[in-house]
Design a protein around this motif. Structure first.
Motif, PDB file in Angstrom:
ATOM      1  N   MET A  52       0.844  -1.193   0.000  1.00  0.00           N
ATOM      2  CA  MET A  52       0.000   0.000   0.000  1.00  0.00           C
ATOM      3  C   MET A  52       0.879   1.243   0.000  1.00  0.00           C
ATOM      4  N   TYR A  53       0.346   2.310  -0.618  1.00  0.00           N
ATOM      5  CA  TYR A  53       1.123   3.536  -0.835  1.00  0.00           C
ATOM      6  C   TYR A  53       0.267   4.752  -0.516  1.00  0.00           C
ATOM      7  N   TRP A  54       0.944   5.819  -0.083  1.00  0.00           N
ATOM      8  CA  TRP A  54       0.327   7.145  -0.024  1.00  0.00           C
ATOM      9  C   TRP A  54       1.142   8.095  -0.890  1.00  0.00           C
ATOM     10  N   TYR A  55       0.417   8.806  -1.781  1.00  0.00           N
ATOM     11  CA  TYR A  55       1.032   9.804  -2.646  1.00  0.00           C
ATOM     12  C   TYR A  55       0.325  11.136  -2.431  1.00  0.00           C
ATOM     13  N   ARG A  56       1.045  12.205  -2.752  1.00  0.00           N
ATOM     14  CA  ARG A  56       0.399  13.498  -2.845  1.00  0.00           C
ATOM     15  C   ARG A  56       0.630  14.036  -4.254  1.00  0.00           C
ATOM     16  N   GLN A  57      -0.356  14.785  -4.737  1.00  0.00           N
ATOM     17  CA  GLN A  57      -0.258  15.355  -6.070  1.00  0.00           C
ATOM     18  C   GLN A  57      -0.616  16.826  -5.998  1.00  0.00           C
ATOM     19  N   SER A 111       4.001   0.763   2.372  1.00  0.00           N
ATOM     20  CA  SER A 111       4.015  -0.385   3.292  1.00  0.00           C
ATOM     21  C   SER A 111       3.985  -1.665   2.465  1.00  0.00           C
ATOM     22  N   VAL A 112       4.775  -2.629   2.881  1.00  0.00           N
ATOM     23  CA  VAL A 112       4.814  -3.890   2.138  1.00  0.00           C
ATOM     24  C   VAL A 112       4.081  -5.007   2.862  1.00  0.00           C
ATOM     25  N   GLY A 113       3.470  -4.673   3.977  1.00  0.00           N
ATOM     26  CA  GLY A 113       2.687  -5.660   4.705  1.00  0.00           C
ATOM     27  C   GLY A 113       2.372  -5.124   6.087  1.00  0.00           C
ATOM     28  N   ALA A 114       1.490  -5.796   6.781  1.00  0.00           N
ATOM     29  CA  ALA A 114       1.100  -5.358   8.120  1.00  0.00           C
ATOM     30  C   ALA A 114       2.340  -5.261   9.001  1.00  0.00           C
ATOM     31  N   GLY A 115       2.462  -4.125   9.674  1.00  0.00           N
ATOM     32  CA  GLY A 115       3.572  -3.901  10.585  1.00  0.00           C
ATOM     33  C   GLY A 115       4.846  -3.386   9.941  1.00  0.00           C
ATOM     34  N   PRO A 155       8.250  12.467   3.286  1.00  0.00           N
ATOM     35  CA  PRO A 155       7.551  11.982   4.484  1.00  0.00           C
ATOM     36  C   PRO A 155       7.356  13.021   5.588  1.00  0.00           C
ATOM     37  N   ASN A 156       8.074  14.147   5.507  1.00  0.00           N
ATOM     38  CA  ASN A 156       8.058  15.081   6.637  1.00  0.00           C
ATOM     39  C   ASN A 156       6.663  15.662   6.859  1.00  0.00           C
ATOM     40  N   GLY A 157       6.222  15.625   8.107  1.00  0.00           N
ATOM     41  CA  GLY A 157       4.909  16.152   8.471  1.00  0.00           C
ATOM     42  C   GLY A 157       3.817  15.105   8.448  1.00  0.00           C
ATOM     43  N   TYR A 158       4.182  13.857   8.143  1.00  0.00           N
ATOM     44  CA  TYR A 158       3.202  12.782   8.038  1.00  0.00           C
ATOM     45  C   TYR A 158       3.653  11.577   8.852  1.00  0.00           C
ATOM     46  N   ASN A 159       2.669  10.762   9.235  1.00  0.00           N
ATOM     47  CA  ASN A 159       2.964   9.478   9.863  1.00  0.00           C
ATOM     48  C   ASN A 159       1.974   8.438   9.368  1.00  0.00           C
ATOM     49  N   VAL A 160       2.408   7.187   9.369  1.00  0.00           N
ATOM     50  CA  VAL A 160       1.515   6.110   8.947  1.00  0.00           C
ATOM     51  C   VAL A 160       1.616   4.956   9.926  1.00  0.00           C
ATOM     52  N   SER A 161       0.653   4.061   9.800  1.00  0.00           N
ATOM     53  CA  SER A 161       0.702   2.799  10.529  1.00  0.00           C
ATOM     54  C   SER A 161       0.023   1.751   9.661  1.00  0.00           C
ATOM     55  N   ARG A 162       0.357   0.518   9.886  1.00  0.00           N
ATOM     56  CA  ARG A 162      -0.285  -0.569   9.125  1.00  0.00           C
ATOM     57  C   ARG A 162      -0.485  -1.744  10.078  1.00  0.00           C
ATOM     58  N   SER A 163      -1.574  -1.694  10.796  1.00  0.00           N
ATOM     59  CA  SER A 163      -1.835  -2.746  11.782  1.00  0.00           C
ATOM     60  C   SER A 163      -2.561  -3.933  11.133  1.00  0.00           C
ATOM     61  N   THR A 164      -3.224  -3.707  10.018  1.00  0.00           N
ATOM     62  CA  THR A 164      -3.901  -4.797   9.306  1.00  0.00           C
ATOM     63  C   THR A 164      -3.532  -4.732   7.823  1.00  0.00           C
ATOM     64  N   THR A 165      -3.786  -5.797   7.097  1.00  0.00           N
ATOM     65  CA  THR A 165      -3.538  -5.798   5.652  1.00  0.00           C
ATOM     66  C   THR A 165      -4.428  -4.783   4.938  1.00  0.00           C
ATOM     67  N   GLU A 166      -5.652  -4.605   5.443  1.00  0.00           N
ATOM     68  CA  GLU A 166      -6.640  -3.798   4.728  1.00  0.00           C
ATOM     69  C   GLU A 166      -6.442  -2.294   4.873  1.00  0.00           C
ATOM     70  N   ASP A 167      -5.942  -1.849   6.025  1.00  0.00           N
ATOM     71  CA  ASP A 167      -5.990  -0.415   6.342  1.00  0.00           C
ATOM     72  C   ASP A 167      -4.606   0.220   6.394  1.00  0.00           C
TER      73      ASP A 167
END
Lengths: 111, 117
Positions: A32-37, A49-53, A61-73
């Motif tokens: 999963m990916y996040w992009y800005r345009q 993210s390449v998988g949960a965790g 990346p500056n000013g942003y944070n992510v998490s991937r606790s499940t495959t879906e989200d």
């Protein structure tokens, strides 16, 4: 037939506020990916993210944070919003090394 | 630093013209190159190219990859107003973390194509 779903579609934030952009996919994709345009520009990778965790930084990346606790989200968190973060945000997912599928985008304005 | 560069940045043509969009890349651990079309909202997938010299076609659109010259082109023949869009080139490259190889999709800046009637 949902694919990649992003919420909200639009948001206006005041400088210094925080928010979370939600992204969920129902295709059991591991990547999963996040992009800005920015207007008239291509997509810049924020985080992926390449998988949960497992997450890693992209180009901006500056000013942003992510998490991937499940495959879906794969939520994207903005802390202390700044006008420079005004953009359209796209979430995408893919199965390993195949084409990515995109959500419909979130248009964020920071005033 | 990995780079994906598209040219031209914008192009204005008339219906019926043929256009060629360019994408060059300088990346480590190249895996494949992808083309997307973006109209008002999300990019939609057009082609994925992994091998040199093999043309992929879909209707009036075609694309080819040259891995020696690190270059791809997207051709659109007999353009129509519905072809007006941003065309995005992306490279899937492999990165390593913790001894495992992962794919990362990096985009160029896009070509804005406008087709006038």
């Amino acid at each position: 037939n949902a694919g990649v779903t992003q919420t909200p579609k639009f948001r206006i934030l005041k400088i210094g506020q925080s928010m979370t952009l939600q992204c969920t996919q129902d295709m059991n994709h591991n990547y999963m990916y996040w992009y800005r345009q920015d207007p008239g520009m291509g997509l810049k990778l924020i985080y992926y993210s390449v998988g949960a965790g497992i997450t890693d930084k992209g180009e901006v990346p500056n000013g942003y944070n992510v998490s991937r606790s499940t495959t879906e989200d794969f939520p994207l968190r903005l802390e202390l919003a700044a006008p420079s973060q005004t953009s359209v945000y796209f979430c995408a997912s893919s199965y390993r090394n195949t084409e990515a599928f995109f959500g419909q985008g979130t248009r964020l304005t920071v005033v | 630093e990995d780079k994906v560069v598209q040219s031209p940045l914008s192009l204005v043509v008339h219906e019926g013209d043929t256009v060629t969009l360019n994408c060059s890349y300088e990346v480590t651990n190249f895996r494949s190159l992808l083309w997307y079309k973006q109209e008002k909202k999300a990019p939609t997938f057009l082609f994925m190219l992994t091998s040199s010299g093999i043309e992929k076609k879909s209707g009036r659109l075609s694309s080819i990859l040259d891995k020696k010259e690190l270059f791809s082109i997207l051709n659109i023949t007999a353009t129509q107003t519905g072809d007006s869009a941003i065309y995005l080139c992306a490279v899937l490259l492999l990165t390593n973390a913790g001894g495992t190889s992962y794919g990362k999709l990096t985009f160029g800046q896009g070509t804005i194509l406008t087709v006038h009637p």
